[in-house]
Design an enzyme around this catalytic site. Structure first.
Site, short mmCIF file in Angstrom:
data_model
loop_
_atom_site.label_atom_id
_atom_site.label_comp_id
_atom_site.label_asym_id
_atom_site.label_seq_id
_atom_site.Cartn_x
_atom_site.Cartn_y
_atom_site.Cartn_z
CG LEU A 1 -1.83 -1.22 1.34
CD1 LEU A 1 -2.69 -1.13 2.61
CD2 LEU A 1 -2.73 -1.38 0.11
CG HIS A 2 0.91 3.43 -3.18
ND1 HIS A 2 -0.18 4.17 -3.57
CD2 HIS A 2 1.01 2.41 -4.06
CE1 HIS A 2 -0.70 3.64 -4.65
NE2 HIS A 2 -0.01 2.56 -4.97
CG LEU B 1 1.98 7.82 -5.20
CD1 LEU B 1 1.55 7.87 -3.73
CD2 LEU B 1 3.50 7.94 -5.29
CG HIS C 1 -3.35 1.32 -1.96
ND1 HIS C 1 -2.01 1.21 -2.25
CD2 HIS C 1 -3.98 0.52 -2.85
CE1 HIS C 1 -1.84 0.37 -3.24
NE2 HIS C 1 -3.02 -0.07 -3.64
CG ASP D 1 -4.87 0.30 -11.92
OD1 ASP D 1 -4.02 -0.09 -12.72
OD2 ASP D 1 -4.64 0.42 -10.70
CD GLU E 1 -10.49 9.46 -11.67
OE1 GLU E 1 -9.60 10.32 -11.87
OE2 GLU E 1 -11.70 9.70 -11.75
CD GLN F 1 -8.44 -2.53 -11.27
OE1 GLN F 1 -7.73 -3.50 -11.44
NE2 GLN F 1 -8.30 -1.74 -10.21
O1 PAF Z 1 -6.28 -2.52 -8.40
C1 PAF Z 1 -5.98 -3.52 -7.73
O2 PAF Z 1 -5.25 -3.46 -6.74
C2 PAF Z 1 -6.54 -4.86 -8.14
O3 PAF Z 1 -6.61 -4.98 -9.52
C3 PAF Z 1 -7.89 -5.20 -7.48
C4 PAF Z 1 -8.97 -4.21 -7.90
C5 PAF Z 1 -7.74 -5.16 -5.96
C6 PAF Z 1 -8.35 -6.59 -7.90
O4 PAF Z 1 -7.41 -7.56 -7.53
#
Ligand code: PAF
Length: 282
Positions: A37-38, A188, A41, A154, A152, A157
């Site tokens: 984590l950073h 980050l 997060h 990702d 954002e 995603q």
């Molecule tokens: O972004 C992430 O850390 C991962 O892709 C997630 C959303 C936790 C799914 O494993």
């Protein structure tokens, strides 16, 4: 902060959290993570606290979303530091599932989201978004939050997860949280830990190339020329395997040849062995 490892203990713990609502707030926010984590997060946890009375985080390095030649084995695992950071940030509960709990013997379900997950990172990393969608569906169904938060950085995603939640009719709000950047502009990422100090110095070319392309496009430079200049900047800084540098529609992620509506500039390339991604609003 409660730490739950056992799936059987999760549901009673979440039910107890739900009972502690705070007036005017949603009951529960979920921050799914893969650990390492950073501050990005922590921004998700802070947004969760702003929106909900209880914040639940998950830490699980999901094997389904890594390709055969990717970094599953060396992905950073720093559980003690992660738990301390989550506690400090005011997280109420963290669930650390094991692969056996999420994918027990005989597990045979794969979630594929057509269209949006086939572009960009989906094309460069076949199967990646199937793995993301499958695990996120499992994490959401196991915890049933009111809101789930994703960074954002990702960006694709986030779009894939919005589609997943809409298509499955899950009663959960999906919220994106702005990218957190180092002082020099690098977004980050847990994978920044892989960079040597020389690579870390050169990595700043990625946000710089995107910012310059955005400014050029806004000033009227043809999109293809601006994207070409960004590719040249990346190559000059030592980036290789440039998977894409693209101007895309912010909702559909389809490529744009000219600037129209809400757009995003996005890029993915390797520096040494580390694949970096970034994106900015235009
Ligand atoms: O972004 C992430 O850390 C991962 O892709 C997630 C959303 C936790 C799914 O494993």
């Amino acid at each position: 902060m409660q730490i739950i490892r056992d799936l059987a203990a999760l549901h009673p713990a979440i039910a107890a959290l739900r009972a502690k609502g705070r007036a005017g707030h949603e009951q529960m926010a979920l921050v799914p993570t893969m650990g390492a984590l950073h501050a990005g997060h922590m921004a998700l946890v802070a947004e969760g606290r702003r929106r909900a009375s209880q914040v639940v985080a998950t830490i699980f390095v999901n094997p389904l979303q890594f390709g055969a030649n990717e970094d599953l084995d060396r992905y950073p695992r720093r559980e003690a530091e992660d738990l301390a950071m989550l506690d400090e940030a005011g997280c109420d509960l963290v669930w650390l599932p094991t692969a056996d709990q999420l994918y027990p013997p005989g597990f045979a379900t794969n979630i594929t989201i057509a269209g949006i997950s086939e572009l960009w990172d989906g094309a460069a990393r076949p199967g990646h978004f199937d793995g993301v969608a499958t695990v996120v569906a499992k994490l959401l169904i196991a915890t049933l939050p009111d809101v789930a938060l994703f960074g954002e950085k990702d960006y694709q995603q986030l779009a894939v997860i919005r589609r997943l939640v809409a298509d499955l009719g899950l009663p959960i709000e999906v919220a994106g949280v702005a990218i957190v950047r180092d002082a020099d502009g690098l977004a980050l990422s847990s994978r920044n830990m892989y960079l040597s100090s020389d690579e870390r110095g050169r990595a700043v070319a990625l946000p710089q190339a995107l910012n310059a392309a955005r400014d050029a496009i806004r000033a009227g430079t043809p999109v293809e020329d601006a994207l070409g200049a960004a590719r040249d900047t990346l190559a000059a800084a030592g980036f290789t395997d440039i998977d894409y540098v693209a101007l895309v529609d912010a909702a559909s992620l389809e490529p744009l040849a000219t600037l129209s509506g809400e757009a995003r500039l996005a890029a993915a390339a390797k520096l040494g062995k580390t694949r970096l991604i970034d994106n900015i609003a235009v």
